[in-house]
Write a protein that holds these residues in place. Structure first.
Motif, PDB file in Angstrom:
ATOM      1  N   PRO A  21      -9.076 -35.209   5.154  1.00 56.64           N
ATOM      2  CA  PRO A  21      -8.974 -34.118   6.131  1.00 56.64           C
ATOM      3  C   PRO A  21      -8.351 -32.871   5.518  1.00 56.64           C
ATOM      4  O   PRO A  21      -8.770 -31.759   5.821  1.00 56.64           O
ATOM      5  N   ARG A  44     -10.962 -30.953   3.513  1.00 60.56           N
ATOM      6  CA  ARG A  44     -11.919 -30.246   4.364  1.00 60.56           C
ATOM      7  C   ARG A  44     -11.274 -29.033   5.031  1.00 60.56           C
ATOM      8  O   ARG A  44     -11.885 -27.982   5.167  1.00 60.56           O
ATOM      9  N   LYS A  45     -10.008 -29.190   5.427  1.00 62.34           N
ATOM     10  CA  LYS A  45      -9.269 -28.067   6.027  1.00 62.34           C
ATOM     11  C   LYS A  45      -9.216 -26.882   5.052  1.00 62.34           C
ATOM     12  O   LYS A  45      -9.480 -25.734   5.422  1.00 62.34           O
ATOM     13  N   PHE A 103     -12.503 -25.207   4.815  1.00 59.96           N
ATOM     14  CA  PHE A 103     -12.758 -24.365   5.976  1.00 59.96           C
ATOM     15  C   PHE A 103     -12.004 -23.042   5.882  1.00 59.96           C
ATOM     16  O   PHE A 103     -12.550 -21.973   6.159  1.00 59.96           O
ATOM     17  N   ILE A 132     -19.713 -34.350   9.075  1.00 62.79           N
ATOM     18  CA  ILE A 132     -18.294 -34.437   9.432  1.00 62.79           C
ATOM     19  C   ILE A 132     -17.672 -33.043   9.510  1.00 62.79           C
ATOM     20  O   ILE A 132     -16.983 -32.696  10.452  1.00 62.79           O
ATOM     21  N   PHE A 133     -17.980 -32.249   8.493  1.00 58.77           N
ATOM     22  CA  PHE A 133     -17.395 -30.907   8.394  1.00 58.77           C
ATOM     23  C   PHE A 133     -17.816 -30.062   9.587  1.00 58.77           C
ATOM     24  O   PHE A 133     -17.001 -29.344  10.169  1.00 58.77           O
ATOM     25  N   TYR A 134     -19.106 -30.165   9.935  1.00 57.88           N
ATOM     26  CA  TYR A 134     -19.575 -29.394  11.089  1.00 57.88           C
ATOM     27  C   TYR A 134     -18.886 -29.857  12.368  1.00 57.88           C
ATOM     28  O   TYR A 134     -18.460 -29.050  13.191  1.00 57.88           O
ATOM     29  N   GLU A 135     -18.788 -31.174  12.513  1.00 55.55           N
ATOM     30  CA  GLU A 135     -18.208 -31.702  13.740  1.00 55.55           C
ATOM     31  C   GLU A 135     -16.718 -31.360  13.866  1.00 55.55           C
ATOM     32  O   GLU A 135     -16.188 -31.195  14.952  1.00 55.55           O
ATOM     33  N   GLU A 136     -16.062 -31.188  12.692  1.00 55.00           N
ATOM     34  CA  GLU A 136     -14.644 -30.822  12.726  1.00 55.00           C
ATOM     35  C   GLU A 136     -14.420 -29.330  12.925  1.00 55.00           C
ATOM     36  O   GLU A 136     -13.536 -28.914  13.661  1.00 55.00           O
ATOM     37  N   PHE A 137     -15.235 -28.511  12.212  1.00 64.45           N
ATOM     38  CA  PHE A 137     -14.909 -27.079  12.174  1.00 64.45           C
ATOM     39  C   PHE A 137     -15.971 -26.164  12.778  1.00 64.45           C
ATOM     40  O   PHE A 137     -15.744 -24.969  12.955  1.00 64.45           O
ATOM     41  N   ASN A 188     -26.272 -28.819  12.134  1.00 64.31           N
ATOM     42  CA  ASN A 188     -26.064 -30.270  12.005  1.00 64.31           C
ATOM     43  C   ASN A 188     -27.382 -31.014  11.785  1.00 64.31           C
ATOM     44  O   ASN A 188     -27.548 -32.147  12.225  1.00 64.31           O
TER      45      ASN A 188
END
Lengths: 324, 324, 324, 324
Positions: free
Chosen positions: A79, A82-83, A86, A111-116, A286
């Motif tokens: 995480p 990825r943070k 972003f 994952i990245f899209y769903e998080e950010f 996505n």
């Protein structure tokens, strides 16, 4: 949307440059600023990102590899990684991503899209052709032709010496390269991960074939259930028990990833690159832009990664018939 | 001299067909009957010999392999085997032989000539270029280009991933293929049997290079004193001790023996084939027709086999300078 | 059905041999006797027909041209010629035909079937890709790659000299080769018979491009409405009126018809050849076996010949966008 | 000597980049500063000159064309132009030049050296092989192989259709490309500027050949005394007067100048580039570094330009014998 970025990730494949070029020029043509992220997710985390112009992608359509380089990133699996990625994109104002790669790339992108929430459209860049949502992947056609040219060469020497040759091609989980290069190369057998290989049947057929043919070529996908080409050769040799026969193995290896892309790969790559940017502009995310039945289609990353892509049944039939 | 026969023996090499064609057509042009012996000395012993016409060798100049096939014969190493071979040739009235192959072929030809007196002229058919008496052997140029194209492809993927690649090329006793493909491919190092490889020096240079270059290619001749490319890679990896570096090996293998011969190999093969027949007609025997300094020369088999053929000093120097 | 015959007709295309091989071996696999008719309809009239075995088609999958040879027949256009052809087939007991070729071949096959009733299934063998009923024709992929490799070479020298190059590719009535080789080769313009070429627009764009690019490549299909590449070059030159610019023309010509077929062409050809024989056995006739959307489909000859096959819209768009 | 500059001039040839790379890296290895002059003499006059580092020439050894670009300069033929060029070099402190090109390049270099005294060593970069002082020129081997591959493809289609093909290859004043591609391609005739072509003899032989062979290939050097391939075809057609024969012409054109250089060209180019710089350091000037009889030799520009370089007699003999 004003600014987008493009990157390549995972194993490189021929045609990635043509795809980058198409994404960059379509973006500029549509009035966007386009950035290149170097070394995939690794560079996203490190902030290794540069503005690209139309001329930045001149004279690359014909080159193998990827000018944006590629890498596998451990850090992006965390995480924190990825943070950081972003933050870097946000700082530059990047509002859309074009992700060129295979299932690992798309898993990360999802994952990245769903998080950010940065809209992301993928392009299928892998030689293995094991991505659902596109008839062919970018690089597959070049890899098959490279394998085929190698098989053509090996047939010269196999025929000169009455030998049995095992040629290992890439394909850890998928037999597409093996099947198409096997049909094209006139192989006597093709062994793929998707089907159970019956060694006794192979040995029996080989003995039969030896009556009419003096040399045989067996194409083995690296992920076959019986093992590597080296291992399978030893098993066959042990069963044939004929000291007069010569058994040889050639493992094609990394040459299958490189080389100037074929026409088919350049055209497919160009089309996917254009479609990815146009998809972003139309609000798609996505998902991956692929070509099925001659048409561009967008398939959710979840399906690209999760759905199986079976071998073409006709192709398997061809191998049986044509080796007689 | 009314009847001659031509054969290929040992490992096949691209251009052998062009050489056969030239020998056959030169023979016919000079009013001879020409025969083909199949599978080298093996076919000579078994009497597998057929009359060849001009059209028998049509449309083969561009093909790899050998239409006469090749084999390694244990029986020809025995006096009985050779006796049988001689009887077969005598029965057909064969008065001259053109032997296409490498040092094993010429060793056999020399003994056979000395025992039975059938005039024999050889042509240097081997990819390894390790025959004294000719600047280049038939097949060498094709093999180098095949290795080079593979290195070009590997460089694509090496550059995309910042990797160190070890590419093993053929050359059990000679480094010619490694040196020329290494220079042509822009390799950082070339390891050959002729020189002692200093592993510490390689490691030191690799570390230096890594500051300015992100990827490196090391070409290894299969007969290098430090072992195979696989073994050398492990040694280098153990010494560099950097988990962030990726080390990869590709062993090119038998693709180097096949393929359509290059222009250079077809021309050389044609010239040697013609010269072999003309040599026989001029009374030459127990020697090989080669091309040195652009001229046809005939060199006794004893020298072809026995004399060393060193690498070109300039080429070794080039590798050092060009990898900076 | 016990006996079938296969033939090639019209312009040859790479992959025809792979198609012959597949038809022959599928026939034998299914228990049929298979014959080869030499030189197309010409040989059908002359009775130049031979039995083929499995080994008759060994080692041809990789070869350009056609082992059955091809010809254009005037006599087959007469009722007498066709009558004679039918008599020859009847005499041998041929009950089914596999016709490999393009629209001329299918036009003849349709008439012949309608007159004499011998079941006939076609395979699309032409480099032009202008046959309805199949996404691609056999030979197209090879021709595009040949054109593309030539364009890659020309770009080397164009870039070295700041030149404007016109490259003429095959395509009298269809621009498929021009479009795909143009996209793949990164051409600045592509001129095809299907669309009206606006010379003033080209000249204007060329002048604009010259500010950012020093060299340009324009791909011209031989059937473009403005004329040949030579003629178009002269028109452009006259309008640009800049003595400092060099304009060059290369007409690729017949090299596009030859060469070892690509993997795609070998696989497509094999699939069509198998499908043609299976179609005959299932009672199909007067139609062509093609591959659309990854599936074998049979299309009536009348449609193959009569229906238009448009260029892919996305491809035309790509050319505009990618040349910026 | 502290600073040297390298440039390419005249028609580009494959391998020029490998030569530039070798000159640059040898210079740096020897402690020199190395500059690149762009667009040959044109850039020398305009002062288009940049410092080159080792990495400036990375990843170019395999590329056709020339990264320094090339041009033909009218202005350098004037004393004012050369004066300006000299001033530019003087300003930068350039003390030595490496001139890569053909006879036009060396003619300019000779005059320039004799007027201004900057030591200059040339490298033979031209596909035509018409430079005295080197067995082969840089680019020749690639051009021959390109021509040969085209001939191989044309033979496929010639054989399929029983045609007579005329293939025009480059060579305005020299038949080297025609002769080597003709031997390698199994051509029935080769027409070159160096020998008078006897049309009646050709026609007579063609008629004879047609009894045993169904297709023929005639390779024509563009500078043949009878005219272009188009013109010669018409003359032959008019004399054969057989409406059943098809006569076809393919003019290979500029594809012969481009493409990835062959191994031979890369090695030769590297050797000449290294030798040019080492020659400068040893005080050599007004001469060309070539390779004869496997050794580097330096030949005065006056001889390179002025002395004839005859075709190899054996090669001409081969064509006669091998076409039977």
């Amino acid at each position: 949307m004003k600014k987008i970025a493009v990157f390549t990730s995972g194993g490189d494949s021929p045609g990635m440059n043509a795809c980058i070029r198409a994404a960059v020029r379509t973006g500029i043509y549509r009035g966007l600023e386009v950035y290149g992220i170097y070394r995939g997710y690794e560079g996203m985390i490190e902030g290794d990102i540069k503005r690209l112009q139309s001329h930045s992608v001149s004279n690359i359509v014909q080159r193998g590899g990827t000018i944006l380089k590629s890498a596998r990133s451990m850090e992006f699996k965390t995480p924190e990684g990825r943070k950081q990625a972003f933050e870097n994109l946000k700082k530059l104002g990047i509002e859309g991503l074009v992700a060129i790669g295979g299932d690992g790339t798309f898993t990360g992108a999802k994952i990245f899209y769903e998080e950010f929430g940065i809209p992301t459209v993928g392009c299928p860049g892998t030689i293995d052709n094991d991505i659902y949502g596109t008839d062919y992947t970018i690089g597959f056609d070049t890899a098959v032709n490279t394998a085929l040219e190698a098989i053509d060469k090996i047939r010269d020497t196999a025929a000169a010496h009455d030998r049995i040759f095992f040629v290992e091609v890439m394909g850890r989980d998928a037999g597409f390269i093996a099947v198409e290069s096997g049909i094209g190369g006139g192989a006597e057998f093709v062994m793929v991960p998707e089907t159970k290989t019956d060694l006794d049947q192979v040995v029996k057929s080989l003995k039969n074939l030896r009556k009419s043919k003096s040399s045989s070529i067996i194409v083995v996908a690296e992920g076959d259930d019986l093992g590597s080409a080296d291992e399978i050769m030893l098993q066959v040799k042990a069963k044939i028990k004929d000291p007069s026969k010569e058994f040889k193995v050639t493992t094609l290896g990394h040459i299958q990833r490189g080389g100037n892309p074929t026409a088919r790969d350049r055209v497919l790559a160009s089309r996917c690159g254009m479609a990815a940017v146009e998809g972003l502009l139309e609000g798609k995310t996505n998902c991956m832009a692929g070509v099925m039945n001659m048409q561009v289609v967008y398939t959710p990353f979840a399906d690209c990664i999760g759905k199986p892509k079976p071998l073409i049944a006709d192709h398997l039939k061809l191998i049986d018939i044509l080796s007689i």
